[in-house]
Design a protein around this motif. Structure first.
Motif, mmCIF file in Angstrom:
data_model
loop_
_atom_site.group_PDB
_atom_site.id
_atom_site.type_symbol
_atom_site.label_atom_id
_atom_site.label_comp_id
_atom_site.label_asym_id
_atom_site.label_seq_id
_atom_site.Cartn_x
_atom_site.Cartn_y
_atom_site.Cartn_z
ATOM 1 N N ALA A 1 0.817 -1.063 -0.127
ATOM 2 C CA ALA A 1 0.013 0.144 -0.078
ATOM 3 C C ALA A 1 0.798 1.280 0.035
ATOM 4 N N ALA B 1 -5.649 5.156 -3.042
ATOM 5 C CA ALA B 1 -5.190 3.645 -2.933
ATOM 6 C C ALA B 1 -6.382 2.867 -2.636
ATOM 7 N N TYR C 1 -7.835 -0.183 -4.637
ATOM 8 C CA TYR C 1 -7.897 -1.401 -3.991
ATOM 9 C C TYR C 1 -9.399 -2.220 -3.827
ATOM 10 N N LEU D 1 -2.097 -6.536 -0.954
ATOM 11 C CA LEU D 1 -2.154 -5.350 -0.424
ATOM 12 C C LEU D 1 -3.196 -5.216 0.523
ATOM 13 N N LEU E 1 -1.358 -3.518 4.157
ATOM 14 C CA LEU E 1 -2.302 -2.548 4.748
ATOM 15 C C LEU E 1 -2.484 -2.869 6.415
#
Length: 901
Positions: free
Chosen positions: A529, A536, A540, A562, A566
């Motif tokens: 991320a 973002a 995502y 991701l 994150l």
């Protein structure tokens, strides 16, 4: 949305200049930055700026780029007077080169500078320095007597507070310098689907050319097949699930350096995703949520309406007036200029969606809510014709385009126009149309038809064989998938598929750009991320949608990676994201300072993302996470009276809330997210119904085992763990009711004590049962009839939470948690919030007259004085508010999450 307002006006001007005006030409630059023997390439830069200043561009080997190159160069900001390089071993040099860049005269160069080196105990000036030039737009070379050192420093005098003028700094290797190994970056740790592949991208920094590279397996439970082990860029597949380590080695002559990556191989998600429960008419029966919904409906949304209708705003301007002027322009009539940011249509569309959702909340006889809803009905009838009159004949809708300066903005969907937010505002319009359709139960299709026309315009112009494009601010991608699903549900399968395909095409085109907007590498190869947090999350979220719809395994691997990065490396305990170390975005792994940015829009985006993961994986842990974000970071973004908000949500702050913002992108996003309660509370599966949130409510869910089901919840959650559900199918039906069993350990970053998970009890029609718990849900399969009751009791205890030691800001500190709620200690209740917490037991106490009624945590400070903690969502409600943000940077915090131990 844009660079934060504390930058100087000069720097902000430089950032917003057209690319061609900002950047020197290649002829001005020379080749010094990439020359053989540049020791800076393998140095670590630091400086006297505040934490988070961007310095890694000083030695990236790239000076400011050619005009037309769209990669925006983030600006290095030195708040004081020096920057330095440090090496892991001594190096020898007698020359440096400095590329000063004054951003077309908008940033002052320093008055002078000098060079110092570290002699092992102190910094000393170099001897016989000659050069020290200050010419902008080219390298200024300085020679001096040779030094051997591990640190070299440039000390600048009379530099701007936010000096961005130092663009590149080279250090030339002398003949006496010992060979220095290269720096190797194997890439981000990641996850990969068992039936997929991971993209390997080894990177190196070296003083001289790399002679060879190699990838190899270090450990793991199965076989690893690397397509080309001798190439820095390759792919790898895995024969068995589990954790693997791969090593990437690069040689500079005979000097090798290695790096490693950790790869977790996981099974793919279920073949069929869960289905959305659309927000339709519903009622709330919860002290907390009735209170929150009422102030949103009676105070906050009406305030947004008034601000959007104003024509005299000087801060955050650009509301309904832009649509009025655009309609005049389309008719060929005299018209005014576009007001505000190019994306200012967004908060109008968000407010429309928020109004639609507010009108679906049962007022239950509340006169204030009824009056506010009546006004909203009139507002929609006023606004909708105005908005639709601004739509171009081919369906395109953005008033900034219609009212554009035609000498500057020539084409729609152009590479140079990625910053114009075409998809961002279009996506919000499309999403508003969905909730307007559900509000009217399809009887009023004005916005729906206009959204179809807009989406069709995009489909007609963008795609294979047409325009290949992506937007600088994502939103259209998730909107298109949401709309495609909705069209399929309303009109029959297949009718909305073209919108889902376009969403994937837009995502597939993200490459060749920057981390800031997640276009640095193809989305299928993104595993960390990075960049602007809102962009973002919208990326995502859209990727998760596409992965669920297409079963594309590369998307599945990237999305899971991701999410893992994150949640387990860049996630705040409050459910917020974005440390702000990059422009409104993410810092490195574990870099989670408590004066965090945590933009409210990023909390909305994170809820969207976690929700899509819940749909894809049928796993309650994703609902645990979006509940955490909703009850803390997002719910606390509005004041308790619904008259003020906050754009950022720090965990240690003195900043009051405020009425409006120069960039009011969050003002409508907050209510439109919070009021979509039926969608967040339930999801549908092929074999049953999932209960994701515990909110006293009456919600109707369609198409469960061939019938519609009314779900009634009675609960005081989150104040206690007792939840009573009544299941009322229209006709008796057999299906599984999946009741979420919260696990309060939501992230590997945080360890709560005691651990709280599982159930205290579960009863069906008074009979205690022991259900199977899978993927965070208690599964109850039975033939259901009207009036069946499920009584759930969840464990609720005060927890002391500690952070991973890698999070420097939280070392030696503890946070307090009760259920989904994080707690703050505030100066309003405590003598001294900077001291350590005491060892006395903590207790709960209901405070009906405090902060609209809250459960407080009580204890003792180390000095024996009373400690009182209040829910994080109720933070900062006892300080005077302001019209616009007061940064309060030099004031001590008056509200904190992390308490000294």
């Amino acid at each position: 949305m844009l660079i934060h307002r504390f930058l100087t006006a000069a720097l902000l001007t430089a950032v917003l200049l057209p690319a061609a005006a900002q950047q020197p030409t290649a002829a001005q630059m020379g080749a010094a930055a990439n020359a053989e023997g540049n020791l800076a390439i393998v140095a670590t830069p630091t400086g006297s700026a505040r934490p988070g200043a961007v310095l890694d561009l000083l030695n990236d080997g790239e000076t400011p780029m050619e005009p037309g190159d769209r990669r925006a160069r983030p600006l290095a900001r030195q708040a004081n007077q020096w920057v330095q390089y440090e090496w892991k071993q001594p190096v020898s040099t007698r020359q440096i080169g400095v590329f000063w860049w004054d951003h077309t005269g908008t940033v002052k160069l320093p008055g002078s500078y000098h060079i110092e080196y570290w002699n092992g105990s102190a910094f000393l000036p170099v001897n016989n320095a000659a050069g020290l030039g200050l010419s902008a737009g080219k390298f200024n070379f300085t020679t001096f007597d040779e030094v051997t050192t591990t640190r070299l420093r440039i000390v600048m005098d009379s530099a701007d507070r936010w000096n961005a003028a130092l663009a590149e700094w080279t250090v030339t290797e002398s003949e006496h310098s010992k060979p220095i190994p290269p720096i190797v970056m194997a890439g981000a740790d990641r996850d990969v689907m068992l039936d997929g592949k991971t993209y390997l991208d080894g990177r190196t920094k070296s003083v001289h050319s790399i002679t060879r590279v190699e990838w190899k397996k270090l450990e793991g439970p199965g076989t690893v097949t690397i397509a080309n082990p001798a190439a820095a860029q390759s792919t790898a597949t895995f024969s068995a699930p589990g954790v693997y380590r791969l090593k990437f080695t690069a040689w500079q002559g005979k000097l090798p350096t290695s790096g490693e990556i950790r790869i977790k191989v996981v099974p793919p998600p279920p073949s069929k995703r869960l289905d959305v429960v659309y927000t339709k008419h519903y009622s709330i029966d919860s002290k907390l949520w009735n209170d929150r919904a009422k102030v949103i409906i009676t105070n906050w949304i009406p305030w947004c309406i008034r601000e959007c209708e104003r024509t005299d705003l000087t801060t955050g301007e650009g509301g309904l007036d832009n649509f009025i002027e655009a309609a005049k322009a389309l008719k060929g009539e005299p018209h005014g200029k576009h007001k505000g940011y190019v994306f200012s249509n967004a908060w109008v569309h968000q407010t429309v969606e928020a109004m639609c959702e507010a009108l679906m909340v049962d007022p239950k006889g509340d006169k204030d809510i009824i009056a506010a809803q009546d006004k909203m009905k009139g507002t929609l009838e006023k606004w909708i014709p105005i908005i639709l009159a601004a739509q171009e004949p081919d369906g395109y809708l953005q008033t900034a385009w219609t009212l554009r300066d035609t000498s500057r903005w020539h084409h729609r969907w152009s590479p140079e126009g990625r910053g114009n937010h075409e998809g961002y505002v279009s996506g919000y319009f499309i999403e508003s149309a969905i909730n307007h359709y559900t509000l009217t139960e399809g009887r009023d299709k004005r916005l729906y038809n206009a959204a179809r026309k807009l989406a069709d315009c995009w489909v007609a112009n963008i795609g294979p064989g047409k325009i290949a494009w992506f937007d600088g601010h994502q939103e259209m991608e998730q909107a298109l998938v949401r709309f495609g699903r909705f069209v399929n549900d309303m009109e029959g399968q297949g009718h909305g598929d073209k919108y889902i395909k376009l969403a994937k095409f837009l995502l597939d085109n993200r490459k060749g750009g920057s981390e800031y907007d997640q276009s640095h590498v193809p989305v299928q190869e993104q595993y960390e991320a990075v960049g602007h947090a809102v962009r973002a999350m919208y990326t995502y979220s859209g990727m998760a949608d596409v992965a669920a719809e297409t079963k594309d395994v590369d998307y599945q691997s990237a999305v899971f990676s991701l999410w893992d990065n994150l949640v387990n490396r860049k996630y705040y305990i409050t459910g917020g994201i974005g440390s702000g170390e990059t422009s409104e975005g993410f810092g490195p792994d574990y870099s989670l300072r408590n004066n965090a940015y945590c933009e409210s829009c990023s909390s909305c985006g994170l809820i969207f993302f976690e929700y899509k993961m819940n749909l894809a994986y049928h796993d309650g842990k994703y609902a645990d996470l979006y509940e955490e974000t909703m009850y803390n970071a997002l719910l606390g973004s509005l004041s308790l009276d619904g008259k003020d908000f906050t754009y950022t949500n720090a965990l240690s702050t003195a900043q009051p809330r405020y009425e409006w913002h120069v960039c009011p992108c969050c003002v409508g996003n907050i209510p439109r997210t919070l009021l979509m309660m039926p969608t967040w509370t339930y999801v549908r599966g092929e074999d049953g119904l999932y209960v994701n949130l515990f909110v006293g409510s009456n919600i109707n869910i369609e198409k469960i085992a061939g019938t519609n089901v009314q779900m009634v919840q009675k609960t005081d959650y989150p104040w206690n763990g007792k939840v009573d559900l009544t299941v009322n199918p229209e006709t008796p039906a057999t299906f599984t009711l999946y009741v979420r069993v919260p696990n309060r350990t939501t992230s590997e970053l945080y360890t709560p004590t005691p651990q709280v998970s599982g159930l205290i009890s579960l009863r069906v029609n008074g009979q205690r049962i022991t259900p199977t718990i899978e993927h965070g849900y208690a599964a109850i399969h039975r033939a259901w009839k009207k009036g069946d009751k499920v009584a759930v009791e969840l464990p609720m205890q005060i927890q002391r939470v500690t952070a991973d030691e890698k999070i420097e800001a939280d070392r030696g500190r503890v946070a307090l948690r009760y259920g989904p709620l994080l707690y703050n200690v505030e100066a309003a209740d405590n003598k001294d919030i900077t001291q350590s917490i005491g060892s006395a037991p903590l207790s709960l106490e209901w405070a009906p007259d405090l902060l609209h009624g809250v459960m407080v945590i009580k204890g003792k400070w180390a000095d024996g004085s009373p400690l009182v903690a209040v829910p994080n969502y109720a933070r900062m409600n006892r300080v005077p508010t302001t019209a616009t943000p007061d940064e309060s940077r030099n004031k001590p915090p008056v509200s904190i999450v992390w308490i000294k131990r």
